[in-house]
Design an enzyme around this catalytic site. Structure first.
Site, PDB file in Angstrom:
ATOM      1  N   ASP A 487       0.786  -1.265  -0.145  1.00  0.00           N
ATOM      2  CA  ASP A 487       0.000  -0.048  -0.071  1.00  0.00           C
ATOM      3  C   ASP A 487       0.917   1.381   0.087  1.00  0.00           C
ATOM      4  O   ASP A 487       0.381   2.469  -0.215  1.00  0.00           O
ATOM      5  CB  ASP A 487      -0.987   0.106   1.226  1.00  0.00           C
ATOM      6  CG  ASP A 487      -2.200  -0.779   1.091  1.00  0.00           C
ATOM      7  OD1 ASP A 487      -2.677  -0.582  -0.010  1.00  0.00           O
ATOM      8  OD2 ASP A 487      -2.729  -1.164   2.113  1.00  0.00           O
TER       9      ASP A 487
HETATM   10  C1  BGC Z   1       0.529   0.983   6.205  1.00  0.00           C
HETATM   11  C2  BGC Z   1       0.173  -0.237   5.425  1.00  0.00           C
HETATM   12  C3  BGC Z   1      -1.322  -0.293   5.357  1.00  0.00           C
HETATM   13  C4  BGC Z   1      -2.038   0.984   5.014  1.00  0.00           C
HETATM   14  C5  BGC Z   1      -3.594   0.891   5.130  1.00  0.00           C
HETATM   15  C6  BGC Z   1      -0.338   2.317   5.770  1.00  0.00           C
HETATM   16  O1  BGC Z   1       0.255   3.501   6.489  1.00  0.00           O
HETATM   17  O2  BGC Z   1       1.839   1.636   6.344  1.00  0.00           O
HETATM   18  O3  BGC Z   1       0.755  -1.120   5.884  1.00  0.00           O
HETATM   19  O4  BGC Z   1      -1.626  -1.254   4.398  1.00  0.00           O
HETATM   20  O5  BGC Z   1      -1.667   2.074   5.597  1.00  0.00           O
HETATM   21  O6  BGC Z   1      -4.278   1.879   4.262  1.00  0.00           O
HETATM   22  C1  NOJ Z   2      -1.438  -3.960   5.533  1.00  0.00           C
HETATM   23  C2  NOJ Z   2      -2.631  -3.985   4.781  1.00  0.00           C
HETATM   24  O1  NOJ Z   2      -3.654  -4.266   5.311  1.00  0.00           O
HETATM   25  C3  NOJ Z   2      -2.453  -4.748   3.755  1.00  0.00           C
HETATM   26  O2  NOJ Z   2      -3.676  -4.518   2.659  1.00  0.00           O
HETATM   27  C4  NOJ Z   2      -1.363  -4.396   2.727  1.00  0.00           C
HETATM   28  O3  NOJ Z   2      -1.080  -5.317   1.863  1.00  0.00           O
HETATM   29  C5  NOJ Z   2      -0.019  -4.435   3.588  1.00  0.00           C
HETATM   30  N1  NOJ Z   2      -0.301  -3.721   4.816  1.00  0.00           N
HETATM   31  C6  NOJ Z   2       1.298  -3.943   2.853  1.00  0.00           C
HETATM   32  O4  NOJ Z   2       1.202  -2.419   2.703  1.00  0.00           O
END
Ligand code: BGC
Ligand code: NOJ
Length: 814
Positions: A487
């Site tokens: 993400d």
């Molecule tokens: C985090 C990710 C997550 C995303 C969800 C980000 O701030 O680093 O791990 O998947 O937010 O919206």
């Molecule tokens: C947490 C999110 O819930 C997941 O959808 C994502 O793939 C990972 N972070 C990596 O960014």
């Protein structure tokens, strides 16, 4: 250093001191009513949606972090000494403390001055309520006169509004007290048809419903004035902060024990029957009263607890293993499976790290979570799949998230995370292999929740892939959109404004930046769709998708290859990311792990080379970091990934979700020693001995362990609600242990450490119980199978004749 121990027989983790480095929590509830419960009595409850139907308050950025919950205070009425058996909130010294976190329940026990109080918290099946069953024992040689005070602080339902909209909310709170039951009914007068109730099995000496009366001005939960005085105020909340507190007074002879049951519940009335008498403002309690009466009776409480235990016997009984590794056994048989059920229920909504007011259910997350729970609750997996598919857009794209209560896609986040649609195919394939229920493919499912737009689920899967085919970039790789699985790899965002969302801001037209990871994912999803199509006799589709997979495989191995490992992506300038050409972020885990998992480059040595590079550049004793070198500054063209200080989260943290891709990759390459070694590095139970470093619960996975660039290398964050649960469960059960459901049978293809002499397992698959014995005869991974005494070719156990409910499988590997 440890803070407790595993009691595997009881399926419990026993915490023996309350001052764990961080709150160590458990969940209660598994259907509609849920609660977070810490080892010191903290946490909150909600009905179905942690944001929209919050029963009790959780305070954000609180200090101590875990303050506020389901507290019972004990007061010695002779000395005036009062304390909490859960240690919090009074933090009084205890002579004895333990918290047993079990499957859907916790028992917190504390003893002080010869008085012991143990409370078992759980949610009965099929009910929208929680029970606190307190056993109080006088271990002194003299009689005692004691008071017990319960306490909860009600949330005014919408948790986000409750935490922010004081000007209104401090005037809306309303309660009723009738027959010694406390009813919380804020906003019931207008548009809500639900209320909360809090009952006690004993006659009351008093009660309180207004926070300030109970606590006293300028006091907190650690020093309630009512408890200090041994006297409730019988307050009725009008506005301000409604709470619930019962006061029970008891005399106990030496050695005497008593049980008191508290019940906190959620109840809905039909809109036209909200009030009694009609036209009044008094809650109609006709339908809730029988429920209250039922659980004031301890026999019914005991029966409900026994039923919960049986429920977990059934869920966990689907897959049990006895291997030479106690950590793997404990995770597979108990805790990893349990965590998969928590992620099924909560997705990413409510934990110590997820506020419950942010994300609803993630499209990507929930589809992947299926891999971990589909075998335990296939019918609920089916429902989840259909709900997810109903939020899909007609383009084949997907809302990134949806709200569990409304089941509608969240507009504020929208779509265009270009990996999302592929996960639906992978989730559905997992469901079909587990259940053989192909009827789901014919289910009419709407797009974007629009009535009239129904198409069979199969068509949704086709559109998922079409969405990707319509969005290929300059190298023929999939365009990344807002982000892919990572993400934080926001290649079209270019954000320079504080506070702007990296997830939703898009400054570029998105026609250049491509994802090699999605390329690898697409190889897998196209192959799955092809296999699925041939199962249902759609030969043309099967051939078409097989061809798509073949072509994308080729593209990943050419445009996606960097010489020694797979490139991660191409940025908006068409430059490589995750390449030796980069100064930082030269190698990423995702494209290596996923390519190997998808079988890309197995034949031409690229997969081996990529995984060797992972070992060389990314592996640490605490797990495999996401990329190296970590980004030392903000790269506007990469987005959120470079906002994290080195070693944290996506910027070179150990992201435990993607480690199993490498684990499965090693299995695909036949390397059981490496696979199990990586598995053990992040396995929570195997890390219990270093709980002072790891700091979070040793019984569940965390999303992240700080990477080697962080000063806190080895420290975990974001426990419980993470795709890590499903992926590690999938990696150990289906790939390392190798017991894998397929369309046409159960595959037995273990790739275990060479030193293992074998293992036994029990797997219930499509109603048949398979008793599996694996024996090692040589160093390799080839499998010879004997089924019910008869040798067969290959490693696939075909379904037995109709009516056969148990099958004995003997596998010799070597
Ligand atoms: C985090 C990710 C997550 C995303 C969800 C980000 O701030 O680093 O791990 O998947 O937010 O919206
Ligand atoms: C947490 C999110 O819930 C997941 O959808 C994502 O793939 C990972 N972070 C990596 O960014």
């Amino acid at each position: 250093m440890k803070y407790g121990y595993f009691d595997d027989k009881a399926r419990e983790y026993v915490i023996t001191r309350p001052d764990t480095p961080l709150p160590w929590i458990n969940y209660i509830g598994c259907q509609g009513y849920f609660g977070i419960l810490s080892a010191t009595g903290g946490g909150y409850s909600y009905y179905r949606d942690a944001r929209l139907r919050r029963l009790t308050r959780g305070r954000y950025n609180n200090v101590p972090a875990d303050f506020g919950g389901r507290y019972v205070y004990v007061r010695d009425n002779e000395s005036g000494d009062y304390w909490s058996p859960s240690w919090m909130p009074t933090q009084s010294d205890l002579d004895d403390y333990s918290c047993r976190h079990g499957m859907g329940y916790s028992v917190i026990s504390g003893k002080r001055g010869g008085i012991r109080a143990a409370t078992r918290y759980f949610v009965p099946l099929d009910e929208t309520l929680e029970i606190w069953q307190t056993t109080i024992t006088n271990e002194r040689l003299t009689p005692v006169d004691i008071s017990l005070f319960s306490s909860v602080e009600f949330c005014l339902w919408e948790a986000n509004d409750d935490a922010t909209n004081y000007q209104r909310n401090l005037s809306t709170g309303q309660v009723e007290v009738e027959d010694e039951v406390i009813y919380h009914k804020t906003e019931y007068r207008e548009r809500r048809n639900h209320f909360a109730w809090f009952a006690c099995s004993e006659p009351l000496a008093g009660f309180d419903t207004q926070r300030e009366s109970f606590l006293g001005p300028w006091r907190g939960w650690n020093k309630p004035v009512a408890v200090e005085d041994g006297k409730s105020r019988n307050s009725i909340a009008h506005g301000w902060s409604p709470i619930g507190s019962h006061h029970v007074r008891l005399t106990l002879a030496p050695g005497e024990s008593r049980q008191i049951v508290y019940v906190l519940g959620y109840h809905e009335n039909p809109n036209e029957q909200k009030f009694d008498p009609p036209g009044s403002q008094t809650i109609n309690k006709a339908t809730v009263k029988p429920v209250i009466a039922k659980y004031r009776d301890i026999d019914n409480v005991e029966a409900a607890f026994a039923a919960l235990g049986k429920h977990w016997d059934e869920l966990l009984g689907v897959y049990q293993v006895a291997s030479p590794d106690e950590h793997a056994n404990r995770m597979v048989n108990i805790w990893n499976a349990y965590q998969c059920m928590a992620t099924f229920n909560m997705s990413r909504s409510a934990s110590s790290f997820e506020t419950g007011i942010g994300r609803g259910l993630g499209f990507r997350d929930s589809n992947q979570d299926l891999l971990g729970f589909v075998h335990m609750v296939p019918s609920r997996a089916r429902e989840r799949i259909l709900d997810l598919a109903a939020t899909q857009l007609s383009s084949g794209g997907a809302y990134h998230q949806y709200q569990p209560l409304t089941k509608k896609g969240n507009n504020d986040i929208g779509g265009d995370f270009n990996d999302d649609p592929h996960w639906l195919i992978i989730g559905v394939a997992a469901y079909l292999k587990e259940t053989g229920d192909f009827s789901i493919l014919d289910e009419p499912v709407v797009f974007d929740n629009q009535p009239g737009s129904e198409a069979p689920l199969y068509e949704h899967l086709r559109r998922s892939l079409q969405y990707a085919l319509d969005r290929l970039g300059p190298h023929g790789l999939p365009l990344i959109g807002r982000a892919d699985w990572n993400d934080c790899l926001n290649l079209n965002c270019f954000s320079d404004t504080p506070g702007q969302s990296f997830q939703t801001t898009t400054s570029k037209d998105g026609k250049v930046a491509e994802s090699v990871f999605i390329g690898a994912l697409m190889v897998l999803s196209a192959r799955e769709l092809s296999a699925l199509a041939s199962q249902v006799g759609k030969a043309d589709d099967a051939a078409f998708y097989a061809d798509v997979a073949r072509k994308m495989d080729e593209t990943v191995r050419t445009a996606g290859w960097d010489g020694e490992w797979f490139v991660r992506a191409y940025d908006d300038f068409g430059r490589k990311i995750g390449s030796k050409e980069n100064e930082e972020g030269k190698i990423y885990i995702e494209s290596q792990g996923f390519a190997a998992l998808a079988g890309i480059g197995v034949d031409d040595g690229k997969a081996r080379s990529a995984l060797d590079a992972v070992r060389k550049h990314l592996a640490t004793p605490h797990g495999i970091v996401l990329q190296q070198p970590a980004y030392s500054r903000y790269y506007i063209e990469y987005g959120e990934i470079s906002t994290y200080p080195p070693g944290y989260k996506e910027n070179a943290g150990i992201f435990c979700h993607n480690n199993p891709w490498v684990i499965i990759g090693e299995v695909v390459l036949g390397n059981g020693d490496a696979a199990f070694d990586y598995y053990s590095r992040i396995c929570p139970s195997a890390r219990e001995a270093i709980s002072d470093v790891h700091r979070l619960e040793p019984y569940v996975y965390a999303q992240m362990i700080a990477g080697r660039d962080a000063p806190t290398h080895g420290e975990a964050k974001n426990s419980w609600l993470t795709g890590t649960a499903a992926w590690n469960y999938y990696a150990i059960t289906q790939w390392i242990l190798g017991i894998r459901p397929e369309y046409t049978g159960l595959r037995i293809a273990p790739v275990v450490p060479e030193r293992w002499p074998g293992f036994t397992a029990r797997r219930v698959f499509r109603g048949v119980a398979y008793d599996i014995t694996v024996t090692r005869a040589g160093a390799g991974n080839t499998v010879a199978l004997v089924i019910d005494g008869k040798a067969i070719d290959g490693d696939l156990v075909p379904p037995p004749a109709k009516g056969v409910a148990a099958v004995k499988v003997e596998a010799v590997i070597g």
